[in-house]
Design a protein around this motif. Sequence first.
Motif, PDB file in Angstrom:
ATOM      1  N   PHE A   1      -0.776  11.910  -1.858  1.00 35.81           N
ATOM      2  CA  PHE A   1      -0.154  11.120  -2.923  1.00 35.81           C
ATOM      3  C   PHE A   1       1.367  11.181  -2.815  1.00 35.81           C
ATOM      4  O   PHE A   1       2.052  10.144  -2.863  1.00 35.81           O
ATOM      5  CB  PHE A   1      -0.625  11.651  -4.281  1.00 35.81           C
ATOM      6  CG  PHE A   1      -0.020  10.952  -5.464  1.00 35.81           C
ATOM      7  CD1 PHE A   1      -0.532   9.741  -5.903  1.00 35.81           C
ATOM      8  CD2 PHE A   1       1.051  11.516  -6.144  1.00 35.81           C
ATOM      9  CE1 PHE A   1       0.023   9.093  -7.005  1.00 35.81           C
ATOM     10  CE2 PHE A   1       1.612  10.873  -7.241  1.00 35.81           C
ATOM     11  CZ  PHE A   1       1.095   9.655  -7.667  1.00 35.81           C
TER      12      PHE A   1
ATOM     13  N   ASP B   1      -5.260  15.992  -1.420  1.00 36.19           N
ATOM     14  CA  ASP B   1      -5.075  14.751  -2.175  1.00 36.19           C
ATOM     15  C   ASP B   1      -3.671  14.690  -2.767  1.00 36.19           C
ATOM     16  O   ASP B   1      -3.033  13.634  -2.775  1.00 36.19           O
ATOM     17  CB  ASP B   1      -6.106  14.641  -3.299  1.00 36.19           C
ATOM     18  CG  ASP B   1      -7.523  14.467  -2.792  1.00 36.19           C
ATOM     19  OD1 ASP B   1      -7.707  13.760  -1.787  1.00 36.19           O
ATOM     20  OD2 ASP B   1      -8.443  15.063  -3.400  1.00 36.19           O
TER      21      ASP B   1
ATOM     22  N   GLN C   1       0.824  -1.201   0.000  1.00 37.06           N
ATOM     23  CA  GLN C   1       0.000   0.000   0.000  1.00 37.06           C
ATOM     24  C   GLN C   1       0.863   1.258   0.000  1.00 37.06           C
ATOM     25  O   GLN C   1       0.377   2.345  -0.281  1.00 37.06           O
ATOM     26  CB  GLN C   1      -0.912  -0.009   1.241  1.00 37.06           C
ATOM     27  CG  GLN C   1      -1.956  -1.113   1.220  1.00 37.06           C
ATOM     28  CD  GLN C   1      -2.996  -0.911   0.144  1.00 37.06           C
ATOM     29  OE1 GLN C   1      -3.234   0.209  -0.298  1.00 37.06           O
ATOM     30  NE2 GLN C   1      -3.616  -1.985  -0.299  1.00 37.06           N
ATOM     31  N   SER C   2       2.123   1.141   0.333  1.00 42.86           N
ATOM     32  CA  SER C   2       3.012   2.304   0.340  1.00 42.86           C
ATOM     33  C   SER C   2       4.365   1.847  -0.147  1.00 42.86           C
ATOM     34  O   SER C   2       5.134   1.247   0.581  1.00 42.86           O
ATOM     35  CB  SER C   2       3.143   2.889   1.752  1.00 42.86           C
ATOM     36  OG  SER C   2       4.003   4.007   1.735  1.00 42.86           O
TER      37      SER C   2
ATOM     38  N   GLU D   1      -5.633   7.995  -7.642  1.00 40.75           N
ATOM     39  CA  GLU D   1      -5.458   7.676  -6.219  1.00 40.75           C
ATOM     40  C   GLU D   1      -6.621   8.205  -5.391  1.00 40.75           C
ATOM     41  O   GLU D   1      -7.148   7.514  -4.509  1.00 40.75           O
ATOM     42  CB  GLU D   1      -4.141   8.268  -5.721  1.00 40.75           C
ATOM     43  CG  GLU D   1      -3.831   7.995  -4.262  1.00 40.75           C
ATOM     44  CD  GLU D   1      -3.399   6.563  -4.008  1.00 40.75           C
ATOM     45  OE1 GLU D   1      -3.741   6.041  -2.919  1.00 40.75           O
ATOM     46  OE2 GLU D   1      -2.731   5.973  -4.866  1.00 40.75           O
ATOM     47  N   SER D   2      -7.024   9.446  -5.671  1.00 40.56           N
ATOM     48  CA  SER D   2      -8.083  10.074  -4.865  1.00 40.56           C
ATOM     49  C   SER D   2      -9.408   9.347  -4.993  1.00 40.56           C
ATOM     50  O   SER D   2     -10.225   9.359  -4.077  1.00 40.56           O
ATOM     51  CB  SER D   2      -8.248  11.551  -5.260  1.00 40.56           C
ATOM     52  OG  SER D   2      -8.827  11.680  -6.546  1.00 40.56           O
TER      53      SER D   2
ATOM     54  N   LYS E   1       2.503   9.313   0.421  1.00 42.42           N
ATOM     55  CA  LYS E   1       2.290   7.869   0.353  1.00 42.42           C
ATOM     56  C   LYS E   1       3.362   7.183  -0.473  1.00 42.42           C
ATOM     57  O   LYS E   1       3.889   6.130  -0.082  1.00 42.42           O
ATOM     58  CB  LYS E   1       0.911   7.565  -0.226  1.00 42.42           C
ATOM     59  CG  LYS E   1       0.634   6.072  -0.401  1.00 42.42           C
ATOM     60  CD  LYS E   1      -0.760   5.808  -0.933  1.00 42.42           C
ATOM     61  CE  LYS E   1      -0.994   4.318  -1.129  1.00 42.42           C
ATOM     62  NZ  LYS E   1      -2.366   4.019  -1.606  1.00 42.42           N
ATOM     63  N   TYR E   2       3.710   7.780  -1.603  1.00 41.77           N
ATOM     64  CA  TYR E   2       4.669   7.157  -2.517  1.00 41.77           C
ATOM     65  C   TYR E   2       6.077   7.738  -2.384  1.00 41.77           C
ATOM     66  O   TYR E   2       6.936   7.461  -3.214  1.00 41.77           O
ATOM     67  CB  TYR E   2       4.152   7.258  -3.955  1.00 41.77           C
ATOM     68  CG  TYR E   2       2.868   6.485  -4.141  1.00 41.77           C
ATOM     69  CD1 TYR E   2       2.853   5.093  -4.065  1.00 41.77           C
ATOM     70  CD2 TYR E   2       1.658   7.142  -4.335  1.00 41.77           C
ATOM     71  CE1 TYR E   2       1.675   4.373  -4.204  1.00 41.77           C
ATOM     72  CE2 TYR E   2       0.475   6.430  -4.483  1.00 41.77           C
ATOM     73  CZ  TYR E   2       0.490   5.049  -4.418  1.00 41.77           C
ATOM     74  OH  TYR E   2      -0.690   4.340  -4.551  1.00 41.77           O
TER      75      TYR E   2
ATOM     76  N   LEU F   1       2.374   2.184  -7.902  1.00 45.70           N
ATOM     77  CA  LEU F   1       1.166   2.951  -7.609  1.00 45.70           C
ATOM     78  C   LEU F   1       0.002   1.974  -7.482  1.00 45.70           C
ATOM     79  O   LEU F   1      -0.118   1.035  -8.272  1.00 45.70           O
ATOM     80  CB  LEU F   1       0.879   3.968  -8.716  1.00 45.70           C
ATOM     81  CG  LEU F   1       2.004   4.932  -9.076  1.00 45.70           C
ATOM     82  CD1 LEU F   1       1.550   5.881 -10.183  1.00 45.70           C
ATOM     83  CD2 LEU F   1       2.473   5.711  -7.860  1.00 45.70           C
ATOM     84  N   ASP F   2      -0.853   2.208  -6.525  1.00 42.11           N
ATOM     85  CA  ASP F   2      -1.935   1.265  -6.276  1.00 42.11           C
ATOM     86  C   ASP F   2      -3.045   1.320  -7.316  1.00 42.11           C
ATOM     87  O   ASP F   2      -3.846   0.380  -7.403  1.00 42.11           O
ATOM     88  CB  ASP F   2      -2.541   1.507  -4.885  1.00 42.11           C
ATOM     89  CG  ASP F   2      -1.661   0.960  -3.771  1.00 42.11           C
ATOM     90  OD1 ASP F   2      -0.799   0.099  -4.055  1.00 42.11           O
ATOM     91  OD2 ASP F   2      -1.832   1.389  -2.613  1.00 42.11           O
ATOM     92  N   TYR F   3      -3.106   2.387  -8.099  1.00 40.94           N
ATOM     93  CA  TYR F   3      -4.212   2.537  -9.048  1.00 40.94           C
ATOM     94  C   TYR F   3      -3.717   3.062 -10.394  1.00 40.94           C
ATOM     95  O   TYR F   3      -2.939   4.013 -10.462  1.00 40.94           O
ATOM     96  CB  TYR F   3      -5.279   3.494  -8.490  1.00 40.94           C
ATOM     97  CG  TYR F   3      -5.779   3.088  -7.133  1.00 40.94           C
ATOM     98  CD1 TYR F   3      -6.686   2.028  -6.996  1.00 40.94           C
ATOM     99  CD2 TYR F   3      -5.316   3.718  -5.987  1.00 40.94           C
ATOM    100  CE1 TYR F   3      -7.123   1.628  -5.739  1.00 40.94           C
ATOM    101  CE2 TYR F   3      -5.756   3.318  -4.734  1.00 40.94           C
ATOM    102  CZ  TYR F   3      -6.655   2.272  -4.611  1.00 40.94           C
ATOM    103  OH  TYR F   3      -7.075   1.868  -3.371  1.00 40.94           O
TER     104      TYR F   3
ATOM    105  N   GLN G   1      -9.512   6.013  -5.858  1.00 42.89           N
ATOM    106  CA  GLN G   1      -9.194   4.587  -5.738  1.00 42.89           C
ATOM    107  C   GLN G   1      -9.452   3.836  -7.045  1.00 42.89           C
ATOM    108  O   GLN G   1      -9.928   2.702  -7.051  1.00 42.89           O
ATOM    109  CB  GLN G   1      -9.971   3.960  -4.582  1.00 42.89           C
ATOM    110  CG  GLN G   1      -9.615   4.569  -3.229  1.00 42.89           C
ATOM    111  CD  GLN G   1     -10.283   3.872  -2.074  1.00 42.89           C
ATOM    112  OE1 GLN G   1     -11.424   3.411  -2.169  1.00 42.89           O
ATOM    113  NE2 GLN G   1      -9.575   3.780  -0.963  1.00 42.89           N
TER     114      GLN G   1
END
Length: 299
Positions: free
Chosen positions: A180, A176, A38-39, A139-140, A183-184, A213-215, A142
């Motif tokens: 972002f 946001d 997640q990170s 990201e914002s 987080k990254y 990146l998660d998304y 999801q």
Amino acid sequence: MNTRRDILRSALCTAPAVLTGCILPDLQEVRRTGLVSQSTGTHSGAPFLVSGRRAAALREYNQRFLVSGATFRFGPKPAYGMAWTAELERGYASIKHDPRLGYAVKNLSTGTYLAEFQADRVLTGASMPKPAVSAVLLESKQGNLTREEFQHIVNACDLSINASWHAMLGRFSAADEQYFEQKYRLPDVPIRGNGQSPRFYAEFFERLVNYKLDYGCEMLLEACRRNQFGRGRWYLPAEITYIGGKTGTDGPYKHEGLFFDYRGTRYAIVMYSDGHFGRHESFWRIGAVFGGLFREYIA
């Protein structure tokens, strides 16, 4: 009555992932079991983790972007493979430390910087922030974007359409953006305020290419591969067929960033400039910088 979109959605959600040669795991299940962090700000060094993240990104790409109705308008382009001459080599040597210039060359597979020059200098990004803006939007929300929002990403990345850029900016906040970047573990630059640096973009490409990146990773990679502008490809060898990036041109600024696969390793070259450095003499300096950096630090 089922619509064409319903039929496509059903097929993509139930059929094997032919393109990858395997069944793609569920996105949330892959994250739950630890294959996707997640990170993910640092290089994992584990090929199976990258493979797992890519599988999740491909499933997301199939089930969200492809069924949304949004479409790419162009195909990806290879490097141009134009001849590298002694004149270009001399030109590169004379400009590679020009004070108006900043660049970073990074091995995206190891995370190692191969070259840096004024890499932390923050300049007006022109159109360069558009892929990063797209990533913050993803990201914002999801990854749950509408057809219109997915199409804005395509428009902003392939033909650099400003209206789509502005439409995306209106859909997320400064908070946001900060979330972002934190987080990254990206450099703190004003993405919404159109300010970026060579290091920011090299780091952003590293997260993107390694599916950290998660998304939206697969969608963003494909969108950037369809960018219809840029001189950085001119003097890179034609054997480079997996290549993408973004350009930015506005007033005195001329920027470009590329990620590419060269003989099994992923790299990024990112160049920012001001003072009309890159806008003289048919932009030859942009091609010379990329061609020279490639030959000096990668080839």
